[in-house]
Design a protein around this motif. Structure first.
Motif, mmCIF file in Angstrom:
data_model
loop_
_atom_site.group_PDB
_atom_site.id
_atom_site.type_symbol
_atom_site.label_atom_id
_atom_site.label_comp_id
_atom_site.label_asym_id
_atom_site.label_seq_id
_atom_site.Cartn_x
_atom_site.Cartn_y
_atom_site.Cartn_z
ATOM 1 N N ALA A 134 0.855 -1.184 0.000
ATOM 2 C CA ALA A 134 0.000 0.000 0.000
ATOM 3 C C ALA A 134 0.888 1.231 0.000
ATOM 4 N N ALA A 135 0.392 2.309 -0.600
ATOM 5 C CA ALA A 135 1.102 3.595 -0.596
ATOM 6 C C ALA A 135 0.126 4.663 -0.121
ATOM 7 N N VAL A 136 0.597 5.497 0.810
ATOM 8 C CA VAL A 136 -0.236 6.549 1.394
ATOM 9 C C VAL A 136 0.577 7.827 1.545
ATOM 10 N N HIS A 137 -0.112 8.911 1.822
ATOM 11 C CA HIS A 137 0.537 10.192 2.133
ATOM 12 C C HIS A 137 0.820 10.197 3.627
ATOM 13 N N ASP A 138 2.014 10.552 4.032
ATOM 14 C CA ASP A 138 2.398 10.416 5.440
ATOM 15 C C ASP A 138 1.681 11.362 6.398
ATOM 16 N N THR A 139 1.218 12.512 5.939
ATOM 17 C CA THR A 139 0.569 13.438 6.866
ATOM 18 C C THR A 139 -0.901 13.094 7.107
ATOM 19 N N ALA A 140 -1.459 12.193 6.322
ATOM 20 C CA ALA A 140 -2.874 11.847 6.459
ATOM 21 C C ALA A 140 -3.123 10.781 7.521
ATOM 22 N N TRP A 141 -2.077 10.134 8.011
ATOM 23 C CA TRP A 141 -2.229 8.980 8.893
ATOM 24 C C TRP A 141 -1.364 9.081 10.137
ATOM 25 N N THR A 142 -1.800 8.378 11.172
ATOM 26 C CA THR A 142 -0.971 8.158 12.355
ATOM 27 C C THR A 142 -0.596 6.681 12.359
ATOM 28 N N THR A 199 -1.866 -8.187 8.754
ATOM 29 C CA THR A 199 -3.286 -8.154 8.417
ATOM 30 C C THR A 199 -4.011 -9.440 8.778
ATOM 31 N N GLY A 200 -3.366 -10.319 9.447
ATOM 32 C CA GLY A 200 -3.982 -11.606 9.800
ATOM 33 C C GLY A 200 -3.365 -12.721 9.002
ATOM 34 N N SER A 201 -3.574 -12.704 7.688
ATOM 35 C CA SER A 201 -3.036 -13.773 6.845
ATOM 36 C C SER A 201 -1.635 -13.466 6.328
ATOM 37 N N HIS A 202 -1.289 -12.197 6.234
ATOM 38 C CA HIS A 202 0.035 -11.810 5.751
ATOM 39 C C HIS A 202 0.314 -10.351 6.121
ATOM 40 N N ASP A 203 1.543 -9.957 5.968
ATOM 41 C CA ASP A 203 1.925 -8.572 6.247
ATOM 42 C C ASP A 203 1.879 -7.760 4.960
ATOM 43 N N ILE A 204 1.492 -6.508 5.095
ATOM 44 C CA ILE A 204 1.434 -5.580 3.962
ATOM 45 C C ILE A 204 2.593 -4.608 4.097
ATOM 46 N N ARG A 205 3.324 -4.436 3.046
ATOM 47 C CA ARG A 205 4.391 -3.430 3.000
ATOM 48 C C ARG A 205 3.718 -2.086 2.739
ATOM 49 N N VAL A 206 4.037 -1.074 3.553
ATOM 50 C CA VAL A 206 3.431 0.247 3.407
ATOM 51 C C VAL A 206 4.522 1.254 3.094
ATOM 52 N N ASN A 207 4.339 1.959 2.002
ATOM 53 C CA ASN A 207 5.215 3.074 1.642
ATOM 54 C C ASN A 207 4.446 4.351 1.902
ATOM 55 N N TRP A 208 5.122 5.364 2.434
ATOM 56 C CA TRP A 208 4.469 6.649 2.612
ATOM 57 C C TRP A 208 5.342 7.747 2.046
ATOM 58 N N TYR A 209 4.642 8.732 1.509
ATOM 59 C CA TYR A 209 5.295 9.825 0.800
ATOM 60 C C TYR A 209 4.797 11.139 1.348
ATOM 61 N N ASP A 210 5.601 12.186 1.199
ATOM 62 C CA ASP A 210 5.160 13.488 1.694
ATOM 63 C C ASP A 210 4.605 14.385 0.607
ATOM 64 N N SER A 211 5.009 14.197 -0.626
ATOM 65 C CA SER A 211 4.481 15.078 -1.669
ATOM 66 C C SER A 211 4.072 14.332 -2.934
ATOM 67 N N ALA A 212 4.575 13.162 -3.147
ATOM 68 C CA ALA A 212 4.312 12.447 -4.391
ATOM 69 C C ALA A 212 2.961 11.748 -4.411
ATOM 70 N N HIS A 213 2.297 11.663 -3.290
ATOM 71 C CA HIS A 213 1.053 10.913 -3.215
ATOM 72 C C HIS A 213 -0.079 11.814 -2.757
ATOM 73 N N ASP A 214 -1.252 11.643 -3.344
ATOM 74 C CA ASP A 214 -2.442 12.398 -2.963
ATOM 75 C C ASP A 214 -2.778 12.073 -1.503
#
Length: 183
Positions: A65-73, A81-96
């Motif tokens: 998953a990819a998210v904007h870093d200021t939108a989340w804590t 996630t229960g069955s497997h782990d999700i790799r999360v990338n976060w960005y400060d300007s490149a992602h909505d």
């Protein structure tokens, strides 16, 4: 003389987890967004597992998953996630900041509008319906900033879009959605 009498503990009910609020675009031509997700909080580590569990059944195994870093804590590079782990990338300007991008080996890349948790229910439903509409060409940022556009008459009718809500103990979201739609 005092007698201590043990008071039996009241049975505790397990804390009900909030329902998953998700609207996915029906099959057809690829729109700008693939749907919308309305999380209950900005704690990504707490909200992501239910979303991934649902999307694994729908789209195949979600791996990243990819998210904007200021939108989340609670940002972590890996979320169980229960069955497997999700790799999360976060960005400060490149992602909505109002979107989450999900990746699956089987399907590819999907983007969902993230409706802010504090949004009023009537507005969230409006945004989720617009984001999941097959004719939508607005970005997540544009939907939240300017609101939904009127759909063109040649796209699928709005009544084909169902906002799924599923409690953690309810394995199938469709009966709840069908009942809510009056079917």
């Amino acid at each position: 003389m005092t007698t201590n009498t043990a008071v039996p503990a009241l049975p505790t009910r397990p804390q009900a987890r909030p329902s998953l609020r998700l609207a996915l675009t029906p099959d057809g031509p690829r729109p700008r967004l693939d749907g919308a997700w309305w999380p209950h909080s900005r704690n990504l580590a707490a909200q992501l597992p239910d979303l991934i569990a649902e999307l694994d059944r729908t789209w195949g195994r979600i791996t990243r998953a990819a998210v904007h870093d200021t939108a989340w804590t609670q940002l972590r590079h890996s979320v169980p996630t229960g069955s497997h782990d999700i790799r999360v990338n976060w960005y400060d300007s490149a992602h909505d900041p109002h979107a989450i991008t999900l990746f699956s080996y089987r399907i590819g890349e999907w983007e969902l509008l993230v409706v802010p948790p504090e949004t009023a229910p009537w507005r969230a439903k409006q945004l989720m319906t617009a984001a999941a509409h097959p004719g939508n060409q607005r970005t997540a940022r544009a939907l939240l900033t300017h609101g939904p556009a009127e759909p063109s008459p040649d796209t699928a009718p709005r009544d084909r879009i169902h906002i799924r809500t599923r409690h953690a103990h309810d394995p199938d979201p469709e009966p709840a959605a069908a009942a809510a739609a009056g079917r």
